[in-house]
Design a protein around this motif. Structure first.
Motif, PDB file in Angstrom:
ATOM      1  N   TYR A 124       9.344  11.188  -4.960  1.00  0.00           N
ATOM      2  CA  TYR A 124       8.343  11.146  -6.078  1.00  0.00           C
ATOM      3  C   TYR A 124       8.430   9.345  -6.513  1.00  0.00           C
ATOM      4  CZ  TYR A 124      10.088  15.367  -5.166  1.00  0.00           C
ATOM      5  OH  TYR A 124      10.248  17.377  -4.221  1.00  0.00           O
ATOM      6  N   GLY A 125       7.426   8.808  -6.737  1.00  0.00           N
ATOM      7  CA  GLY A 125       7.763   7.358  -7.066  1.00  0.00           C
ATOM      8  C   GLY A 125       7.107   6.410  -5.987  1.00  0.00           C
ATOM      9  N   THR A 126       7.413   7.285  -4.903  1.00  0.00           N
ATOM     10  CA  THR A 126       7.371   6.279  -3.964  1.00  0.00           C
ATOM     11  C   THR A 126       6.657   6.346  -3.306  1.00  0.00           C
ATOM     12  OG1 THR A 126       9.021   6.947  -2.617  1.00  0.00           O
ATOM     13  CG2 THR A 126      10.247   6.314  -3.779  1.00  0.00           C
ATOM     14  N   ASN A 127       7.280   5.499  -1.978  1.00  0.00           N
ATOM     15  CA  ASN A 127       5.914   4.975  -1.095  1.00  0.00           C
ATOM     16  C   ASN A 127       6.095   6.771   0.115  1.00  0.00           C
ATOM     17  OD1 ASN A 127       7.679   3.978   0.275  1.00  0.00           O
ATOM     18  ND2 ASN A 127       6.183   2.485   0.846  1.00  0.00           N
ATOM     19  N   GLY A 128       7.066   7.830   0.039  1.00  0.00           N
ATOM     20  CA  GLY A 128       7.241   8.399   1.079  1.00  0.00           C
ATOM     21  C   GLY A 128       8.294   8.099   1.204  1.00  0.00           C
ATOM     22  N   VAL A 129       9.349   8.825   2.426  1.00  0.00           N
ATOM     23  CA  VAL A 129      11.103   8.948   2.854  1.00  0.00           C
ATOM     24  C   VAL A 129      10.935   9.065   4.466  1.00  0.00           C
ATOM     25  CG1 VAL A 129      11.435  10.624   1.132  1.00  0.00           C
ATOM     26  CG2 VAL A 129      10.805  11.755   3.315  1.00  0.00           C
ATOM     27  N   ASP A 130      11.903   8.366   5.251  1.00  0.00           N
ATOM     28  CA  ASP A 130      11.873   8.374   6.104  1.00  0.00           C
ATOM     29  C   ASP A 130      12.388   8.984   7.735  1.00  0.00           C
ATOM     30  OD1 ASP A 130      11.433   5.376   6.371  1.00  0.00           O
ATOM     31  OD2 ASP A 130      12.815   4.818   5.443  1.00  0.00           O
ATOM     32  N   LEU A 131      12.139  10.085   7.991  1.00  0.00           N
ATOM     33  CA  LEU A 131      13.276  10.407   9.266  1.00  0.00           C
ATOM     34  C   LEU A 131      13.358   9.288   9.929  1.00  0.00           C
ATOM     35  CD1 LEU A 131       9.883  12.460  10.125  1.00  0.00           C
ATOM     36  CD2 LEU A 131      11.236  13.243   8.466  1.00  0.00           C
ATOM     37  N   TYR A 132      14.588  10.101  10.383  1.00  0.00           N
ATOM     38  CA  TYR A 132      15.656   9.578  10.986  1.00  0.00           C
ATOM     39  C   TYR A 132      15.201  10.315  12.900  1.00  0.00           C
ATOM     40  CZ  TYR A 132      16.690   7.185   6.740  1.00  0.00           C
ATOM     41  OH  TYR A 132      16.768   6.258   6.438  1.00  0.00           O
ATOM     42  N   ALA A 133      16.272   9.410  13.889  1.00  0.00           N
ATOM     43  CA  ALA A 133      15.855   9.576  15.241  1.00  0.00           C
ATOM     44  C   ALA A 133      17.095  10.586  15.655  1.00  0.00           C
ATOM     45  CB  ALA A 133      16.382   8.473  16.059  1.00  0.00           C
ATOM     46  N   SER A 134      18.101  10.561  14.359  1.00  0.00           N
ATOM     47  CA  SER A 134      19.074  11.421  14.481  1.00  0.00           C
ATOM     48  C   SER A 134      20.483  11.436  13.027  1.00  0.00           C
ATOM     49  CB  SER A 134      20.798  10.568  15.592  1.00  0.00           C
ATOM     50  OG  SER A 134      21.595   9.666  14.999  1.00  0.00           O
ATOM     51  N   THR A 135      21.187  11.783  13.115  1.00  0.00           N
ATOM     52  CA  THR A 135      21.648  13.034  11.946  1.00  0.00           C
ATOM     53  C   THR A 135      22.534  11.203  10.883  1.00  0.00           C
ATOM     54  OG1 THR A 135      23.826  13.344  13.157  1.00  0.00           O
ATOM     55  CG2 THR A 135      21.962  14.879  12.353  1.00  0.00           C
ATOM     56  N   SER A 136      22.376  10.685  10.731  1.00  0.00           N
ATOM     57  CA  SER A 136      22.731   9.641  10.552  1.00  0.00           C
ATOM     58  C   SER A 136      21.118   8.345   9.731  1.00  0.00           C
ATOM     59  CB  SER A 136      23.255   8.437  11.730  1.00  0.00           C
ATOM     60  OG  SER A 136      23.778   7.184  10.991  1.00  0.00           O
ATOM     61  N   GLN A 165      22.454   4.991   9.326  1.00  0.00           N
ATOM     62  CA  GLN A 165      21.714   3.749  10.411  1.00  0.00           C
ATOM     63  C   GLN A 165      20.569   4.108  11.862  1.00  0.00           C
ATOM     64  OE1 GLN A 165      24.739   5.246   8.396  1.00  0.00           O
ATOM     65  NE2 GLN A 165      24.160   3.476   7.358  1.00  0.00           N
ATOM     66  N   SER A 166      20.950   5.300  11.896  1.00  0.00           N
ATOM     67  CA  SER A 166      20.196   5.601  13.215  1.00  0.00           C
ATOM     68  C   SER A 166      18.860   5.051  13.012  1.00  0.00           C
ATOM     69  CB  SER A 166      19.985   6.589  13.662  1.00  0.00           C
ATOM     70  OG  SER A 166      19.008   7.640  12.860  1.00  0.00           O
ATOM     71  N   GLY A 178      11.859  14.635  13.958  1.00  0.00           N
ATOM     72  CA  GLY A 178      13.162  13.591  13.697  1.00  0.00           C
ATOM     73  C   GLY A 178      14.001  14.404  12.481  1.00  0.00           C
ATOM     74  N   TRP A 179      15.306  14.061  11.673  1.00  0.00           N
ATOM     75  CA  TRP A 179      16.277  14.176  10.474  1.00  0.00           C
ATOM     76  C   TRP A 179      15.368  13.694   9.724  1.00  0.00           C
ATOM     77  CZ3 TRP A 179      19.850  17.871  12.593  1.00  0.00           C
ATOM     78  CH2 TRP A 179      19.717  17.812  13.693  1.00  0.00           C
ATOM     79  N   LEU A 180      15.795  14.521   8.524  1.00  0.00           N
ATOM     80  CA  LEU A 180      15.837  14.166   6.741  1.00  0.00           C
ATOM     81  C   LEU A 180      16.529  13.787   6.312  1.00  0.00           C
ATOM     82  CD1 LEU A 180      13.344  13.840   5.120  1.00  0.00           C
ATOM     83  CD2 LEU A 180      13.288  16.413   4.323  1.00  0.00           C
TER      84      LEU A 180
END
Length: 175
Positions: free
Chosen positions: A113-125, A127-128, A159-161
């Motif tokens: 909230y209040g941002t331009n969204g969240v990232d989906l990652y390729a794995s459970t890290s 750093q991915s 992806g992973w959240l």
């Protein structure tokens, strides 16, 4: 005498097999051998629109006994995943115990909230590789989980959240 003993052993064996099949023990044995469940620690909400609620079962199969139901929009804690099934506990209403539900009947939303969204990652890290940006406060398809990561799909991208980007409540923004 030998025939009587053989017949007795055969009868007992068939009775045990019949009991295992009829009680669902066979399904649990097959499930234990055929799937590797993942430990999870996430929250989700019921999206099943059936007026009776989402069926909670004794194991990860439609062949397992129905233990109860959970109404739509109620929050559940997911503690394990095996294929298309997740083990839930701590439902906010409707079912006081632990059981298995079909994961496509659950939902999850994004935070950010209040941002331009969240990232989906390729794995459970974190750093991915980041594979997609998802808008904040949208419902996304839950596919499964591992630890405190949710496996999701948004507009055809899987992806992973991360935990801090998940909202497992249907009727609030989790802010």
């Amino acid at each position: 005498m030998k025939n009587a003993a053989s017949n007795l052993i055969m009868g007992v064996t068939l009775s045990c097999i019949s009991m295992a099949i009829n009680s669902g023990i066979g399904d649990r044995i097959v499930l234990a051998k055929s799937t590797n469940s993942q430990n999870c620690d996430i929250f989700a909400y019921v999206t099943d629109t059936d007026p009776k609620g989402l069926n909670v079962r004794s194991g990860a199969s439609i062949n397992n006994k129905i233990l109860g139901q959970i109404p739509i929009n109620e929050t559940v804690k997911i503690i394990a995943a095996a294929g298309d099934w997740v083990q839930i506990t701590d439902a906010s209403d409707g079912f006081p115990g632990t059981g298995w539900v079909f994961v496509p009947k659950l939902g999850i939303s994004t935070r950010g909230y209040g941002t331009n969204g969240v990232d989906l990652y390729a794995s459970t890290s974190q750093q991915s590789r980041k594979i997609r940006r998802v808008p904040s406060s949208v419902s996304i398809k839950l596919l499964g989980c591992q630890g405190d990561w949710a496996q999701v799909e948004y507009e055809g991208i899987r992806g992973w959240l991360a935990r801090e980007d998940q909202c497992g409540a249907a009727l609030t923004t989790c802010s």
